[in-house]
Design an enzyme around this catalytic site. Sequence first.
Site, PDB file in Angstrom:
ATOM      1  N   ARG B 258      71.345 -58.109 -20.271  1.00 35.60           N
ATOM      2  CA  ARG B 258      71.663 -59.483 -19.861  1.00 35.60           C
ATOM      3  C   ARG B 258      70.553 -59.968 -18.935  1.00 35.60           C
ATOM      4  NH1 ARG B 258      75.853 -59.416 -15.635  1.00 35.60           N
ATOM      5  NH2 ARG B 258      74.164 -60.152 -14.312  1.00 35.60           N
ATOM      6  N   HIS B 262      75.355 -63.308 -14.692  1.00 38.64           N
ATOM      7  CA  HIS B 262      76.573 -63.162 -15.495  1.00 38.64           C
ATOM      8  C   HIS B 262      77.051 -64.528 -15.977  1.00 38.64           C
ATOM      9  CE1 HIS B 262      80.531 -62.203 -16.861  1.00 38.64           C
ATOM     10  NE2 HIS B 262      81.056 -62.995 -15.951  1.00 38.64           N
ATOM     11  N   TYR B 271      72.735 -57.388  -6.721  1.00 38.43           N
ATOM     12  CA  TYR B 271      73.114 -56.040  -7.172  1.00 38.43           C
ATOM     13  C   TYR B 271      72.137 -55.366  -8.128  1.00 38.43           C
ATOM     14  CZ  TYR B 271      75.049 -59.067 -10.853  1.00 38.43           C
ATOM     15  OH  TYR B 271      75.210 -60.020 -11.817  1.00 38.43           O
TER      16      TYR B 271
END
Lengths: 325, 355
Positions: B258, B262, B271
């Site tokens: 990805r 998100h 993160y």
Amino acid sequence: MAKMNMVEAINACLAQEMERDGRIVVMGEDVGIDGGVFRVTEGLFAKFGKERVIDTPLSENGIIGTAIGMSAMGLVPIPEIQFQGFDYEGYHQVVQHIARLRNRTRGSITVPMVIRLPASGGIRALEHHGESAESIYIHMPGLCVVYPSSPYDAKGLLAASLSCGDPVLFFEPKRLYRAYKEEVPEERYEIPLGKANILREGSDVTLISWGAMTYVSKEAIEDAQKQGISVEHVDLRSLSPCDWDTIGSSVKKTGRAVVVHEAFKTLGFGAEIAARIMENDFLDMEAPVMRVAGWDIQIPYPKQEEYFFPDKERILKGIVKTAKF
Amino acid sequence: MPISTVFEGKISRMQILDESGIVDTALEPKLQTEMLDKIYRLLVLGRVWDKKSLALQRTGRIYTYPPLEGQEAISVGATLAAGMDDWLFPTYREASLVYYMRGHPSYKSNLMWMGLEDGLKLDKRIRCFPYATPIATQLPHAVGAAYALRMKGEKAATIAFCGDGGTSEGDFHDALNFAGVWNAPCVFVVSNNQWAISVPRKEQTKSETLAQKAIAYGIRGIQVDGNDVLAVYKAVKEAADDARAGKGPTLIECITYRMGPHTSADDPKKYRDSDEVERWRALDPIKRFQVYLLGKGIWNEDYEKKVLEETAAFVEKTVQQAEAFKPDPKDIFRYQYARMPKNLEEQMEECFGSK
Ligand SMILES: Cc1ncc(C[n+]2csc(CCOP(=O)(O)OP(=O)(O)O)c2C)c(N)n1
Ligand SMILES: [Mg+2]
């Protein structure tokens, strides 16, 4: 005292409680390094480490199911379900076990925990991200349901939820997460469950609300006042247990009641409140109990969500109609 | 012997176009120039439409949006591999592209992200389910649908998508278990993009691969390079053919990444480090296919320019059409029941009488 919004107040409470009670573990999807998608658990991972702040696999059923085992062994889990609309994936663990363990073991195995549920709508989130399904838990014996409406209340109610000895479904109105700040004491305090808060005294109509609807109702109550209607505003704070005494004494005084909630009207908690008033205060009432609630439709996708949620106008209309009945 | 081996399993990985675009001719599907051109245009459409959608979100013209960047080869390869009689069950991430490829007007996909149910008014003939927001919940639907299609005598399969995170939900277990027991004509396509919001793949499961989960359910499992559109195409095509031929379900794990956040509401810098992102950028599915098409004499700079221009114009038109759409607010009441109960009629009147 510091000024905090609701996210900061809950976060401060979590940190404070974890500090004083080593049995507390926070668990859920993205609650660790990310600090939760709403940042409610921000900083806890760094402070308390990964054993006490657990980024779980993506499974609500797994989260709630394992929390049951943890609690039974003496930990105090605080599972976060990322959005209340996804708690259905773990619902069966709640109703089949959490709600029953105390009773079916005659008190020998209990599972106190606080399941945090970012709930409620009005922030133009995607579908399933704006639900307020408190009724499905209030309906279940054995569960406590708490629904704060301010940063101050959120901190005190969360602390009380953790010490009450029962499992608590802790609904957090996302719409109020960052809506405003207010003074919140740094030291620990509890706001007892089952005790409503009279936010404003009045003589003509009692308005009963919780969560985000308390905030929206305040504006409607101001407007009603301008029209000469004096509203007594009761914020329930906890829905199960519910403070029936305060509701009763308020409606005895005013003889009129409006209940406001964003959950669907049919079998929303307003239905129970109306029924109780009918049972207990029938002879004191001057008007039927009015419900201003979400319509009995699936919550619309974000573009048209404003048609769904009770807003100032709808609430005001409800107050006026009840006052004039 | 008291202890003996009762089971052993292994999982294969397929790659046809390697990271630099070099093709394995033994595995290469023999696709016509027209098809190759189509694949490239769809990959580019996926990328351009996605970028535009994210930009629209940033300026408040659509709501939360989950970008697809980096994963286009899975959506394109799997959807093209499906037969027009197969039913597709996409996730939110590939929904726009999958629906468009099946014949859903592109502007309607924009409507979904503009917060209107009208965007999901899917013509039954395109054989697509509305994407499920609750993770993995679509998977059992695909299995039930597969069962029904077989029972109705249709030579059709179902293709169900989910993410790496989705494999942790109980619905994933139920779907694979039922599919295996029923020998259902169903293909599971897992886009393992390494992340479920902030949670890395290795924290979802201790399994070394997601494909190997198939073994426990007694169904076929394979891992493919998800940034290799030819591998995805071939794997899904074979699995769907097998399913329709009565050979049962397959789980296909597509390894991808990805590239973006998100959703538009997420900040991945919290993160994951940018080195990882850059490493994956080098494995980009579109670049790789470009090199392949160059070798085929299809791709050149003029071609690229033409494709980009046409795609940009298409996306622009899509946005205009979507923004010109006028919903009927009363529809929020009209589709709750086959016939509107009287109580709801009254609520509808109250709702719109006061607005
Ligand atoms: C049942 C459920 N729980 C939680 C969420 C919130 N959520 C949305 S996407 C997501 C991560 C999904 O990860 P993955 O399955 O890997 O798919 P990806 O987003 O990477 O494509 C989460 C936790 C949800 N939508 N549904
Ligand atoms: Mg993922």
